[in-house]
Design a protein around this motif. Structure first.
Motif, PDB file in Angstrom:
ATOM      1  N   ARG A   1      43.303  28.137  43.228  1.00 55.44           N
ATOM      2  CA  ARG A   1      43.641  28.508  44.283  1.00 55.44           C
ATOM      3  C   ARG A   1      42.888  28.759  44.974  1.00 55.44           C
ATOM      4  O   ARG A   1      42.859  28.527  46.236  1.00 55.44           O
ATOM      5  CB  ARG A   1      44.768  29.950  43.677  1.00 55.44           C
ATOM      6  CG  ARG A   1      45.121  30.900  44.940  1.00 55.44           C
ATOM      7  CD  ARG A   1      46.080  31.662  44.671  1.00 55.44           C
ATOM      8  NE  ARG A   1      46.900  32.526  45.810  1.00 55.44           N
ATOM      9  CZ  ARG A   1      46.278  33.186  47.110  1.00 55.44           C
ATOM     10  NH1 ARG A   1      44.696  33.915  46.324  1.00 55.44           N
ATOM     11  NH2 ARG A   1      46.637  34.447  47.287  1.00 55.44           N
TER      12      ARG A   1
ATOM     13  N   THR B   1      49.231  38.853  42.627  1.00 52.90           N
ATOM     14  CA  THR B   1      47.786  39.277  41.868  1.00 52.90           C
ATOM     15  C   THR B   1      48.428  40.313  40.019  1.00 52.90           C
ATOM     16  O   THR B   1      47.760  40.977  39.460  1.00 52.90           O
ATOM     17  CB  THR B   1      47.666  41.379  42.449  1.00 52.90           C
ATOM     18  OG1 THR B   1      48.779  40.649  42.461  1.00 52.90           O
ATOM     19  CG2 THR B   1      46.957  39.961  43.475  1.00 52.90           C
TER      20      THR B   1
ATOM     21  N   ALA C   1      42.312  32.112  39.785  1.00 56.85           N
ATOM     22  CA  ALA C   1      42.115  32.065  40.901  1.00 56.85           C
ATOM     23  C   ALA C   1      41.366  31.331  41.296  1.00 56.85           C
ATOM     24  O   ALA C   1      40.902  30.954  42.653  1.00 56.85           O
ATOM     25  CB  ALA C   1      41.165  33.461  40.973  1.00 56.85           C
ATOM     26  N   GLN C   2      40.159  30.064  40.733  1.00 54.18           N
ATOM     27  CA  GLN C   2      39.878  29.295  41.526  1.00 54.18           C
ATOM     28  C   GLN C   2      40.492  27.751  41.763  1.00 54.18           C
ATOM     29  O   GLN C   2      39.527  27.569  42.601  1.00 54.18           O
ATOM     30  CB  GLN C   2      38.412  29.021  39.733  1.00 54.18           C
ATOM     31  CG  GLN C   2      37.667  27.871  40.708  1.00 54.18           C
ATOM     32  CD  GLN C   2      36.559  27.373  38.895  1.00 54.18           C
ATOM     33  OE1 GLN C   2      36.545  27.849  38.429  1.00 54.18           O
ATOM     34  NE2 GLN C   2      35.789  26.685  39.172  1.00 54.18           N
TER      35      GLN C   2
ATOM     36  N   THR D   1      50.992  36.932  48.099  1.00 60.80           N
ATOM     37  CA  THR D   1      49.832  37.195  48.111  1.00 60.80           C
ATOM     38  C   THR D   1      49.309  38.168  46.768  1.00 60.80           C
ATOM     39  O   THR D   1      48.358  38.519  46.115  1.00 60.80           O
ATOM     40  CB  THR D   1      48.675  37.396  48.701  1.00 60.80           C
ATOM     41  OG1 THR D   1      48.363  36.820  49.939  1.00 60.80           O
ATOM     42  CG2 THR D   1      47.494  38.003  48.479  1.00 60.80           C
TER      43      THR D   1
END
Length: 249
Positions: A167, A218, A164-165, A214
């Motif tokens: 990206r 997830t 997440a970081q 997207t």
């Protein structure tokens, strides 16, 4: 307003959807997927500004999630490096042998991929000089071949950041470099009414692909995410090889 027809139309739809999925999933790889097929469909002079236009809304939407997670200072140092390296890349593009440059770009990207996949770890807290250096390499490659992403993605993968970081930092970097590129395109007069027809086809398809990518992000594990990024870096090198010209151009 002229719309592509037949095989060029199909190529533009496939390019828009596939590149949107890559953009939404990792923030990386949209240009690598889009440019070869879109250049075939509408010509290289329209393909690059078309991607900038259709990526504007997804870029803004992705920034909403990226801004709180990204290290803004690091993105700033990377962007400073792009500003330093971009004139060198443009000068090399104007003065050096194009074929030699393309082999050089592919070699640099593959070397960065080997470095990132080797397990070598870069410092978790980056030194600003290193970030400027990586950004400068990205700027040179942007000037030569419009591919600033691979050096930065390899750098981030080598620091083993959480997906997440990683990206988030990369999305923020792409936004900064995208605005710089768009300013250069505008000065060069590359945004024209000829974009309207292809835009009607590419924009909604690219938006749909971004949404799909997207959603995939997830549900993917960190290991799968990292491997997908490695695959896209390898694809960027392979797609730039002159050996593939008869098939991609």
């Amino acid at each position: 307003m002229t719309l592509p027809e037949g095989i060029p139309l199909a190529a533009l739809v496939v390019a828009s959807l596939a590149s949107g999925i890559a953009r939404g999933f990792s923030g990386f790889g949209a240009a690598l997927v889009f440019m070869p097929m879109a250049a075939f469909a509408v010509g290289p002079r329209l393909a690059a500004p078309l991607l900038l236009v259709i990526d504007f809304l997804p870029m803004i939407l992705l920034l909403r999630g990226a801004w709180p997670l990204a290290d803004k200072a690091e993105v700033g140092w990377l962007s400073l490096g792009v500003l330093l390296g971009l004139p060198i890349g443009i000068a090399a593009l104007a003065l050096a042998d194009p074929l030699a440059l393309r082999w050089l770009v592919a070699g640099v990207i593959l070397a960065l991929l080997v470095l990132a996949a080797s397990g070598l770890r870069f410092p978790a807290t980056p030194h600003r000089g290193a970030a400027v250096g990586v950004g400068s390499v990205a700027g040179v490659l942007a000037g030569v071949a419009l591919v600033p992403g691979p050096p930065v993605m390899a750098w981030l993968l080598g620091r083993h950041l959480p997906p997440a970081q990683l990206r988030a930092v990369f999305n923020l970097f792409l936004a900064a470099s995208g605005f710089l590129t768009a300013a250069g395109f505008a000065i060069a007069g590359l945004f024209s009414a000829a974009l309207l027809g292809p835009l009607l086809v590419a924009a909604p398809t690219y938006a749909a692909g971004t949404w799909i990518g997207t959603r995939l992000f997830t549900v993917m594990s960190p290991v799968v995410f990292r491997r997908a990024c490695y695959a896209m870096i390898a694809a960027s090198a392979l797609l730039s090889l002159p050996l593939l010209d008869p098939y991609l151009r």
